[in-house]
Every structure is written in structure tokens, then in C-alpha cells.
Design a protein around this motif. Structure first.
Motif, short mmCIF file in Angstrom:
data_model
loop_
_atom_site.label_atom_id
_atom_site.label_comp_id
_atom_site.label_asym_id
_atom_site.label_seq_id
_atom_site.Cartn_x
_atom_site.Cartn_y
_atom_site.Cartn_z
N ALA A 100 0.83 -1.20 0.00
CA ALA A 100 0.00 0.00 0.00
C ALA A 100 0.87 1.26 0.00
CB ALA A 100 -0.93 -0.02 1.21
N THR A 101 1.63 1.41 -1.08
CA THR A 101 2.49 2.59 -1.21
C THR A 101 2.14 3.27 -2.53
OG1 THR A 101 4.22 1.36 -2.37
CG2 THR A 101 4.39 1.45 0.03
N GLY A 102 2.52 4.52 -2.68
CA GLY A 102 2.30 5.25 -3.93
C GLY A 102 0.87 5.13 -4.39
N ARG A 103 0.68 4.83 -5.70
CA ARG A 103 -0.69 4.74 -6.23
C ARG A 103 -1.39 3.46 -5.78
NH1 ARG A 103 -2.41 6.29 -11.88
NH2 ARG A 103 -4.33 6.32 -10.65
N ASP A 104 -0.69 2.56 -5.12
CA ASP A 104 -1.34 1.34 -4.61
C ASP A 104 -1.86 1.52 -3.18
OD1 ASP A 104 -0.92 -0.11 -6.97
OD2 ASP A 104 1.18 -0.41 -6.40
N ALA A 105 -1.76 2.73 -2.68
CA ALA A 105 -2.33 3.00 -1.35
C ALA A 105 -3.75 3.53 -1.55
CB ALA A 105 -1.49 4.05 -0.62
N HIS A 106 -4.70 2.96 -0.81
CA HIS A 106 -6.10 3.35 -0.95
C HIS A 106 -6.67 3.83 0.37
CE1 HIS A 106 -6.43 1.42 -4.99
NE2 HIS A 106 -5.40 0.74 -4.50
N LEU A 107 -7.84 4.47 0.26
CA LEU A 107 -8.53 5.00 1.44
C LEU A 107 -9.97 4.48 1.46
CD1 LEU A 107 -8.67 7.15 3.79
CD2 LEU A 107 -9.48 8.76 2.04
N PHE A 108 -10.39 3.97 2.60
CA PHE A 108 -11.75 3.43 2.74
C PHE A 108 -12.40 3.99 4.01
CE2 PHE A 108 -9.26 0.24 0.53
CZ PHE A 108 -10.11 -0.31 -0.42
N VAL A 109 -13.74 3.96 4.00
CA VAL A 109 -14.49 4.16 5.24
C VAL A 109 -15.10 2.81 5.57
CG1 VAL A 109 -16.48 5.28 6.33
CG2 VAL A 109 -15.00 6.58 4.75
N PHE A 110 -14.97 2.36 6.81
CA PHE A 110 -15.52 1.05 7.17
C PHE A 110 -16.44 1.17 8.38
CE2 PHE A 110 -13.55 -0.36 11.17
CZ PHE A 110 -12.53 0.57 11.32
N ASN A 111 -17.30 0.19 8.53
CA ASN A 111 -18.19 0.14 9.69
C ASN A 111 -18.37 -1.32 10.12
OD1 ASN A 111 -20.10 0.43 11.66
ND2 ASN A 111 -21.79 0.93 10.24
N ASN A 112 -17.77 -1.69 11.21
CA ASN A 112 -17.93 -3.05 11.74
C ASN A 112 -18.88 -3.09 12.93
OD1 ASN A 112 -16.37 -4.42 9.91
ND2 ASN A 112 -14.45 -4.13 11.06
N GLY A 113 -19.72 -2.08 13.05
CA GLY A 113 -20.72 -2.05 14.13
C GLY A 113 -22.09 -2.41 13.57
N GLU A 114 -23.01 -2.77 14.47
CA GLU A 114 -24.36 -3.14 14.02
C GLU A 114 -25.14 -1.93 13.54
OE1 GLU A 114 -26.55 -5.41 16.99
OE2 GLU A 114 -24.70 -6.53 17.34
N GLU A 115 -24.90 -0.81 14.18
CA GLU A 115 -25.64 0.40 13.82
C GLU A 115 -25.05 1.00 12.53
OE1 GLU A 115 -28.29 1.93 15.72
OE2 GLU A 115 -28.39 2.97 13.79
N ASP A 116 -25.92 1.39 11.62
CA ASP A 116 -25.45 2.05 10.41
C ASP A 116 -24.88 3.42 10.77
OD1 ASP A 116 -26.46 -0.12 9.11
OD2 ASP A 116 -28.22 0.92 8.29
N ILE A 117 -23.90 3.84 9.98
CA ILE A 117 -23.24 5.12 10.22
C ILE A 117 -23.36 5.94 8.96
CG2 ILE A 117 -20.92 6.13 10.53
CD1 ILE A 117 -22.00 4.73 13.01
N LYS A 118 -23.53 7.23 9.12
CA LYS A 118 -23.59 8.07 7.91
C LYS A 118 -22.33 8.93 7.78
CE LYS A 118 -27.46 10.45 6.53
NZ LYS A 118 -28.38 11.60 6.72
N ILE A 119 -21.79 8.96 6.57
CA ILE A 119 -20.73 9.94 6.29
C ILE A 119 -21.48 11.24 5.98
CG2 ILE A 119 -18.84 10.63 4.79
CD1 ILE A 119 -18.55 7.65 4.00
N LYS A 120 -21.53 12.11 6.93
CA LYS A 120 -22.24 13.37 6.74
C LYS A 120 -21.53 14.17 5.66
CE LYS A 120 -25.40 16.27 7.95
NZ LYS A 120 -26.73 15.91 7.42
N HIS A 121 -20.21 14.21 5.83
CA HIS A 121 -19.42 14.97 4.87
C HIS A 121 -17.97 14.49 4.95
CE1 HIS A 121 -18.95 18.32 2.16
NE2 HIS A 121 -17.77 18.51 2.70
N LEU A 122 -17.38 14.20 3.82
CA LEU A 122 -15.96 13.82 3.83
C LEU A 122 -15.27 14.56 2.70
CD1 LEU A 122 -14.35 10.30 4.12
CD2 LEU A 122 -13.70 11.82 2.24
N THR A 123 -14.13 15.17 3.00
CA THR A 123 -13.31 15.77 1.96
C THR A 123 -11.90 15.22 2.11
OG1 THR A 123 -14.59 17.79 2.18
CG2 THR A 123 -12.61 17.92 0.86
N ALA A 124 -11.39 14.73 1.01
CA ALA A 124 -10.01 14.22 1.03
C ALA A 124 -9.22 14.99 -0.02
CB ALA A 124 -10.00 12.73 0.72
#
Ligand SMILES: *[C@@H]1O[C@H](CO)[C@@H](O)[C@H](O)[C@H]1NC(C)=O
Ligand SMILES: *[C@@H]1O[C@H](CO)[C@@H](O)[C@H](O)[C@H]1NC(C)=O
Ligand SMILES: *[C@@H]1O[C@H](CO)[C@@H](O)[C@H](O)[C@H]1NC(C)=O
Ligand SMILES: *[C@@H]1O[C@H](CO)[C@@H](O)[C@H](O)[C@H]1NC(C)=O
Ligand SMILES: *[C@@H]1O[C@H](CO)[C@@H](O)[C@H](O)[C@H]1NC(C)=O
Length: 577
Positions: A542-566
């Protein structure tokens, strides 16, 4: 650069670090030339915008007349610590791009012949700087080293680069009195003047198991006398790199200079605890008449708030009059092996400089990357109002995610599914994170970011939150950085580290996270900078262009990404003079 600099005005601060004899032994312990995996020495893992010298081992920073000066412990001979450490010196107009000068202070006199360790800079009333630093001396005729404090002044205060420093012949200015342990006597703070006109500074010391901040006073900055009582002490073992500064009233983001010490309602006392490699602080009241400091929370010396729950040590702050802010900077060690450091040829970086101020509640500090860092942002990606369901993850599409700045606000629709909080973890967030790492399913969370992740997720570092519910029904919010899957390389230190976040932050169902990613650095700010965690990782895929970004949720409750800027981050400029 020189012309910019010549025009610049300044003020300066500086910094330092010291390593205990214990630390020294750990680093110098000769390691066999075990094979170092090529991935570790890859230039892909060398940071793009976190400060580091071109090679070798470093730690520590300051600011003067329009220029930021960074002084740091630097070993010109190699990427490990030894008795040749000098004060490396770099300057910047913006805390982001740096020019490296010749070392400012090197061993040259009897009282620093065996090392120029940490210290601090003080801007005097005539606007010239003074550096006070720890020198290592040796008892004639045997091998006993001991610590003294020396002073240095600029050779030419009109040179905005402050290239040359002179050590007056009356050094050392402070030697350990007979009742002190002379090998536990170091890291003088910035000096300030009390209401009686006398100068004060603090020196870190240990007596038995007690860490102490000794007070020295002087009328002429040559002869210093120890006050009978330390400013403060606690049974924590040695206090390295003490830092003591006034803060503006709760909620104000303005910084205060130490010259305001006698008037400020609140002060912060930080000490660096060797053996634990933690920088802990308390907030309290300073009596400028008696030179005593009392923490607001008497248990604060033991139930410690840390600047950062990851890798962050020997930090120091300085006041930046240009932007009326106090800036904190910590030294960040590697998490690979000394053998790998030798193969890489470099070790140690600085954290991103962080503005610090007292939170509105008055109980803790808030830290936030200095705004100048945002000048490196390019290629913005935005995601809004996206639900991440139980057990799911989504990728944030970026051109290159190995060097990035990510700001996200999560919304938790409901806290009902929060797991019960076991109070035996009350003082040990890290232990809780070790029991409940990123892959252990929960009720509300774990949810957060997977950063420096390979596309197949074999490598990934999780920066995440998990919400618990205490017996009294109040939410308890845990923030963790789980590096256990950060690299396929073995032989790395891959801890889970964590801190609690003051739970009133989720009253409105929202939790924010900002993460600065820089190839082998993951520096995160939870809840607007109330809880911070810096991790070092060394991915192989996971270096250079092979590095990625994810949002994950391993909880039972759903989560909302209200706003994300990268944003992707450009490289900072770093030049040698
Ligand atoms: C070194 O000399 C000092 C002062 O004479 C003495 O106190 C100390 O014990 C000596 N240390 C060793 C290791 O001989
Ligand atoms: C001191 O520095 C200033 C500014 O760089 C320079 O003009 C002056 O010649 C220097 N003085 C000496 C004695 O080197
Ligand atoms: C001084 O501190 C060192 C390191 O903690 C310790 O090993 C030594 O015993 C102490 N010396 C005295 C005289 O207390
Ligand atoms: C820095 O990290 C290296 C490699 O993990 C380790 O050997 C060393 O003990 C650390 N030094 C300090 C002062 O933490
Ligand atoms: C921004 O994205 C473009 C492709 O869309 C790419 O060519 C460029 O290198 C990226 N910039 C950075 C700094 O990654």
C-alpha cells in the motif's frame, strides 16, 4: 531564500530533546545485520511533508523575527543516538517548507563536550534570542557523565538566519547542586520574568521516584539560584523536556507569550515520561509570587491526559506572535528496527506543527494542524450523506492516497446499540482497544477510516471510533489506531493505541476525524483535535498509487458519512543551504 529572509522579521522558539540513558542503551544496543526487507528502505516510505532532515537521527524544534527556526537533536554521524548529538538547525517562512543550515550548537566547550542535548529558546525584551541547553560534562579522570545547563547567544542578532551561536566563557550557567542526581538534570524551559523582575526557568529532574520541575531564578541570566521548592512534582519518575506556558481563557484560540505568565488565569505543565515515551500535561494555576503550580485536577498527574496517544515525544511549544498562536511540535520516532534505520539512513521526523489552545470546557487542550499545511492540498474528493451499513466499507476514490489530508464528519443516528462499558478500562483506553480492535464487531462502531490500505485490504491501518454506554447511561467514546495489519513485513512495532474522547462531543450525534497521511505517518485528530493519535507504519504494497482510502463500519448500527473531503498533499520543499 536569503532575500526573503533578510526582509523578514521574527521571533523564535526552539526546542530540543533528550534521551535517557535507558533510551540510549536501547538504541545503541548493537543489532546484528539481520536482513532488512527492501520495502522498509523504499523511498516510497520517506515522508513528503512531515519535516525530516535528509538523513540521520533527529528530534525536536523554535521562531524569531519573521522566520520559524527549528532546532533539533541531530546526529551528524548516523541514524542512531550517540554522544555526538548537535543542534541541527532549519528555517522556514511558513512551517511547511524548510531550509537546512549548518548545525547551530555543537560540542566545543568543557561543559558540552559529550553532547549538546535539549533546551529552549527565549526571546529577550530587547528582541534577541537566548538558548539555554543541557550539556554533557565528564568528571575528570573517570567515566562519570553529568548534566549541566549552558547558554548561547547569536553571534550576530541582525542575521535573520541566526547561523552562528556563541557560548560565553562563564558557562555552564547551572550545575547540579550536591543534593541532586546529576544524571537526571536536564532540558531547561523557555525563561520568563516574574513580577519581581527576576528571570525563571525550569529544569527537569528526578528524586527517588519523583519527577520534578526545578525552578531557577536569576537577575542577570548568568548566575542562577535554585528555588527551595520545585514548581511541581509527582511520583511519576523522571520529567524530561518540561514545558510550561500560559493559556488564554477557555475557548479562545489565541496563544499567550510567557511574558503574560503572571497575568494568565491558567497554565499548562507538560512533562515527557521516559520508559513510557508519553507526553502528559495538566492544566492548573500558577502563583507567580511563590513559583508554585497546582493542577486543577489533583489526580491529573497520574490519570494522564496525553498530547497524543501514539508516537509523540519530547514535544515543545512556542509562541508565534505573527499569528498570535501557540504551536506544539513533537518528535516522532520510527517503529521499525534500529537495523532498518541504519539501512534507510534516516530515523525520526517531526509531527505536523499543531496549534494548541484551551478547550471551551477548560479541562483539556485542543490541537489542530497549523493552517499553513492546507497550502499543500490538491485534487479534492468529496463524499456527502452516504450511509455505511453494518459490516460494509466503501472506497474513497483518489488518484493517489499515500499522501493525503482527510476530514470527515460521521453521523450516528442512534446510540441504543452501544455496548456496555466495563469501568475497569476507565484508565486504560489502550487496553480496551487491544481487546476490541478494528476487526472485532460491536454495536456502535468500530467505524472509521482504513488508510494506507492495499486494494485487497491485506494491508491497512484502521483509525476508528467505538461508542460504549456507561452504567449511568452516558456514552463513552473510544478512539483507536490499529496498526496490527499495517504491513506484511514482520519485525515492526505494530501496536493498537487509543485514547478516550470527551463524550459530550457526541451530544449532537456527530463525530469528526481529520487524518494526515504521509507514506509512513498517520496523524489523526479526533473530535476537532481533542484526542490525537500518531502512528508510524511501513506498508509493503500500500504505497504510492497502490495506497487506498476506505471508510468502514464493523458495528451493528449504520453510520452516515455526513461529509468527507479528502485532498492529496503536495510535497513540502526541503533544501539544504
Ligand atoms: C568518579 O569521580 C567522582 C568524584 O570523584 C566519584 O564520586 C565517583 O564515584 C567516581 N565514579 C566512578 C565510576 O569511579
Ligand atoms: C550581521 O548580519 C547582518 C545581516 O545579515 C549583516 O549585514 C552584517 O554585516 C553582519 N555583521 C557582522 C559583524 O557580520
Ligand atoms: C540517578 O539516576 C539514575 C537513573 O535513574 C539512577 O540509576 C541512579 O541510581 C541515581 N543516582 C542517585 C545518586 O540517586
Ligand atoms: C525508536 O525506535 C527504535 C526502532 O523502533 C527503537 O529501537 C528505539 O528504542 C526507539 N527510541 C526511542 C527513544 O523511543
Ligand atoms: C492529481 O490528479 C491528477 C490526475 O487526475 C494527477 O495527474 C496528479 O498527479 C494528481 N496530483 C497529485 C499531487 O497527486
Amino acid at each position: 531564500m536569503a532575500s526573503h529572509v533578510a526582509g523578514a522579521l521574527v521571533s523564535l522558539l526552539l526546542l530540543q530533546l533528550a534521551v535517557t540513558s535507558h533510551g540510549v542503551r536501547r538504541i545503541l544496543a548493537s543489532e546484528a545485520t539481520a536482513a532488512v526487507p527492501p520495502s522498509i528502505t523504499s523511498p516510497e516510505l520517506r515522508t513528503g511533508y512531515h519535516f525530516q532532515p535528509s538523513k540521520n537521527w533527529m528530534n525536536g524544534p523554535m521562531y524569531y523575527r519573521g522566520l520559524y527556526h527549528l532546532f533539533y537533536q541531530y546526529n551528524p554521524n548516523g541514524p542512531a543516538w550517540d554522544h555526538s548529538v548537535v543542534w541541527g538547525h532549519s528555517v522556514s517562512l511558513d512551517l511547511v517548507n524548510w531550509m537546512t543550515l549548518e548545525p547551530a550548537i555543537s560540542p566545543s566547550i568543557d561543559s558540552d563536550k559529550f553532547g549538546c542535548w535539549s533546551g529552549s529558546a527565549t526571546i529577550l525584551p530587547d528582541d534577541t534570542p537566548m538558548i539555554v541547553y543541557t550539556g554533557i560534562n565528564r568528571i575528570q579522570g573517570n567515566n562519570t557523565f553529568y548534566q549541566v545547563q549552558n547558554v548561547a547567544y547569536p553571534k550576530n542578532a541582525s542575521d535573520p538566519l541566526l547561523r552562528e551561536w556563541v557560548k560565553p566563557s562563564y558557562n555552564p550557567i547551572i550545575s547540579p547542586e550536591a543534593d541532586l542526581n546529576a544524571t537526571q538534570f536536564r532540558d531547561p524551559t523557555t525563561a520568563w520574568q516574574g513580577p519581581d523582575g527576576l528571570w525563571r526557568l525550569l529544569v527537569g529532574n528526578e528524586k527517588g521516584q519523583e519527577g520534578r520541575a526545578l525552578v531557577y531564578r536569576s537577575s542577570n541570566r548568568k548566575e542562577w539560584r535554585r528555588a527551595e521548592e520545585p514548581l511541581h512534582s509527582a511520583m511519576t519518575a523522571m520529567w524530561e523536556c518540561p514545558d510550561f506556558f500560559p493559556v488564554a481563557d477557555a475557548g479562545s484560540e489565541d496563544g499567550l507569550d510567557v511574558t503574560s505568565s503572571r497575568d494568565a488565569a491558567k497554565h499548562v505543565l507538560k512533562s515527557s515520561l521516559p520508559f513510557m515515551w508519553n507526553d502528559c500535561y495538566t492544566i492548573g494555576t500558577y502563583d507567580a509570587g511563590t513559583d508554585k503550580y497546582v493542577p486543577d485536577d489533583p489526580s491529573g498527574d497520574y490519570n494522564r491526559r496525553r498530547y497524543d496517544y501514539g508516537t509523540f515525544y519530547a514535544s515543545k511549544t512556542f509562541y508565534d506572535p505573527a499569528k498570535k498562536r501557540r504551536v506544539l511540535w513533537g518528535w516522532v520516532n520510527e517503529s521499525d528496527t534500529a537495523t532498518a534505520d541504519a539501512a534507510k539512513g534516516w530515523a525520526g521526523i517531526q509531527s505536523i506543527p499543531r496549534k494548541v489552545w484551551l478547550d471551551a470546557g477548560g479541562k483539556q487542550l485542543v490541537q489542530w494542524p497549523v493552517e499553513e499545511v492546507e497550502s499543500l492540498r490538491v485534487n479534492q474528493t468529496t463524499v456527502s450523506e452516504v450511509v455505511v451499513k453494518h459490516g460494509k466499507h466503501i472506497e474513497i476514490e483518489m488518484y493517489e492516497a499515500c499522501q493525503a489530508d482527510v476530514e470527515v464528519v460521521f453521523e450516528i443516528p442512534c446510540l441504543n446499540k452501544a455496548e456496555p462499558f466495563d469501568p475497569s478500562f476507565s484508565n486504560d483506553a489502550e487496553k480496551l482497544c487491544n481487546v476490541k480492535g478494528a476487526d472485532v464487531g460491536g454495536g456502535v462502531g468500530p467505524f472509521g477510516l482504513w488508510v494506507l490500505a492495499s486494494s485487497d485490504l491485506e494491508e491497512r491501518t484502521a483509525v476508528f471510533f467505538r461508542v460504549f454506554r456507561a452504567y449511568d447511561g452516558k456514552p463513552v467514546l473510544l478512539m483507536c489506531s490499529d496498526t496490527t495489519r499495517s504491513s506484511l513485513s514482520t519485525d515492526l512495532y505494530k501496536p493498537r493505541v487509543a485514547g478516550y474522547v470527551d463524550a459530550d462531543n457526541i451530544a449532537d450525534g456527530k463525530i469528526s476525524l481529520r487524518t494526515l497521511i504521509d507514506r509512513s505517518v498517520i496523524e489523526s485528530f479526533g473530535a476537532g483535535g481533542k484526542t490525537c493519535i500518531l502512528s508510524r507504519v511501513y506498508p509493503t504494497i500500500a504505497t504510492g498509487r497502490d495506497a487506498h482510502l476506505f471508510v468502514f463500519n464493523n458495528g451493528e448500527e449504520d453510520i452516515k458519512i455526513k461529509h468527507l473531503t479528502a485532498w492529496e498533499m503536495n510535497n513540502a520543499h526541503s533544501t539544504d543551504q
